[in-house]
Enzyme design. Structure first.
Site, PDB file in Angstrom:
ATOM      1  N   GLU A 269       5.393  -4.132  -1.974  1.00  0.00           N
ATOM      2  CA  GLU A 269       4.099  -3.447  -1.864  1.00  0.00           C
ATOM      3  C   GLU A 269       3.636  -2.843  -3.190  1.00  0.00           C
ATOM      4  O   GLU A 269       3.986  -1.716  -3.529  1.00  0.00           O
ATOM      5  CB  GLU A 269       4.177  -2.327  -0.806  1.00  0.00           C
TER       6      GLU A 269
ATOM      7  N   LYS B 259       2.808  -6.979   0.623  1.00  0.00           N
ATOM      8  CA  LYS B 259       1.902  -5.971   1.216  1.00  0.00           C
ATOM      9  C   LYS B 259       0.967  -5.457   0.132  1.00  0.00           C
ATOM     10  O   LYS B 259       1.278  -4.488  -0.569  1.00  0.00           O
ATOM     11  CB  LYS B 259       2.731  -4.830   1.824  1.00  0.00           C
TER      12      LYS B 259
HETATM   13  P1  13P Z   1      -1.820   2.925   5.000  1.00  0.00           P
HETATM   14  O1  13P Z   1      -2.202   1.762   5.899  1.00  0.00           O
HETATM   15  O2  13P Z   1      -2.145   4.265   5.599  1.00  0.00           O
HETATM   16  O3  13P Z   1      -2.298   2.729   3.602  1.00  0.00           O
HETATM   17  O4  13P Z   1      -0.246   2.949   4.949  1.00  0.00           O
HETATM   18  C1  13P Z   1       0.418   1.759   4.777  1.00  0.00           C
HETATM   19  C2  13P Z   1       1.636   1.998   3.980  1.00  0.00           C
HETATM   20  O5  13P Z   1       2.715   1.705   4.407  1.00  0.00           O
HETATM   21  C3  13P Z   1       1.483   2.567   2.636  1.00  0.00           C
HETATM   22  O6  13P Z   1       2.667   2.472   1.955  1.00  0.00           O
END
Ligand code: 13P
Length: 334
Positions: free
Chosen positions: A178, A220
């Site tokens: 991510e 992600k």
């Molecule tokens: P949000 O969808 O609130 O951005 O959170 C997703 C997430 O895991 C951020 O690290």
């Protein structure tokens, strides 16, 4: 490493019609969410709240492929003594775990952060696997502003993401990679596109260098989207078209799936954007959600810390999960 098994888990995480519930708010973040609904952030309240979500049978069995947990939650038991991980497994969803340990200021780079938590990660992953985690998450944060991000911040964060991903795969855990480019500033969608492109290119370069198997991971990312404070907000179709173009340019087809973060978008925007992308069709990877706020804001409000509101909280969660599940197939209707 058994790559075929990693690939199977990664594909299950991005099954069309399902997506990931990001319930891995750190203690600081969940306190902020609870403050907004005037609930004290005690260990018991956090447990009750998350138990409410994981006992939402329809949402969990039909629309949720996996749940990202915070360290505290993976070791917690429900009120009746059942481990929360077991509730998730019994619903048919896969338990996952956030393994980064947050961010620290990056030396020489004012205003920029580096995500930490690599020390002893191999040992921690082993314990999480034994507890039932089959995937993990590590979030890098890139901010857009005047003179930032620097290539230094992009490089060190990409390097750490790849180190984490390689360690996960060695522990038979699917890494969610991510790299989040924040939507907090006043920049426009094209600036977000350019920065995200640099971030994704560097991230995949590092993943290759460190021999991460792309078939055994899930990406992600943020969407290509206007900064929250930008005067000109891009339309749903522009966000969808630019995000798909960007991902096609940067993400190899060997990656089984992409599960977006919501990043501060409204519940409906997050659903509409995912739906519009899936309507474009003909994509080399599955596109689904891995939302935190866009799945949980409604149930948090409906619940507000009261036992008598549990059913209402579960209904609110189920509704958002169903809307996003439809969007993951391009079948959502307003
Ligand atoms: P949000 O969808 O609130 O951005 O959170 C997703 C997430 O895991 C951020 O690290």
């Amino acid at each position: 490493m058994n790559l075929a098994d990693l690939n199977k888990v990664a594909l299950a995480m991005v099954t069309p019609g399902k997506g990931i519930l990001a319930a891995d708010e750190s203690s600081g973040t969940i306190k902020k969410r609870f403050d907004a609904i005037k609930v004290e952030s005690t260990e018991e309240n956090r447990r009750d709240y998350r138990e409410m979500l994981f006992r939402s049978t329809e949402a969990m069995s039909k629309y949720v492929s996996g749940v990202i947990l915070y360290d505290e939650t993976i070791w917690q038991n429900a009120k009746d003594g059942t481990p929360l991980v077991k509730l998730i497994e019994q619903s048919g969803a896969i338990p996952g775990i956030k393994v980064d340990e947050g961010t620290q200021a990056l030396p020489q780079c004012p205003g920029e952060l580096v995500t930490v938590g690599l020390d002893k990660l191999a040992e921690r992953l082993k314990k999480y696997y034994e507890r039932g985690a089959r995937f993990a998450k590590w979030r890098a944060v890139i901010d857009i502003g005047s003179g930032i991000p620097t290539m230094t911040a992009i490089s060190v964060n990409a390097h750490a993401l790849a180190r984490y991903a390689a360690l996960c795969q060695a522990a038979q855990i699917v890494p969610i990679v991510e790299p989040e480019v924040l939507m907090d500033g006043d920049h426009d969608i094209d600036r977000c596109y350019d920065v995200t492109q640099r971030v994704l290119n560097k991230t995949f370069q590092e993943l290759r260098v460190q021999r991460v198997e792309l078939e055994g991971m899930v990406l992600k990312p943020n969407m290509a989207i206007s900064g929250k404070k930008c005067a000109k907000q891009a339309s749903v179709d522009e966000v969808a078209e630019k995000t798909v173009r960007l991902l096609k340019a940067c993400v190899p087809a060997a990656v089984p799936g992409i599960a977006f973060l919501s990043g501060g978008q409204s519940d409906e925007e997050a659903t509409a954007h995912l739906d519009a992308m899936n309507r474009i069709g003909n994509l080399p990877w599955k596109l689904t959600f891995s939302y935190g706020r866009a799945l949980q804001a409604a149930p948090q409000k409906a619940w507000s810390g009261k036992a008598e509101n549990v059913a209402a909280g579960q209904r609110a969660f189920t509704h958002r999960a169903r809307m996003n599940a439809l969007a993951s197939k391009g079948e959502w209707e307003t």
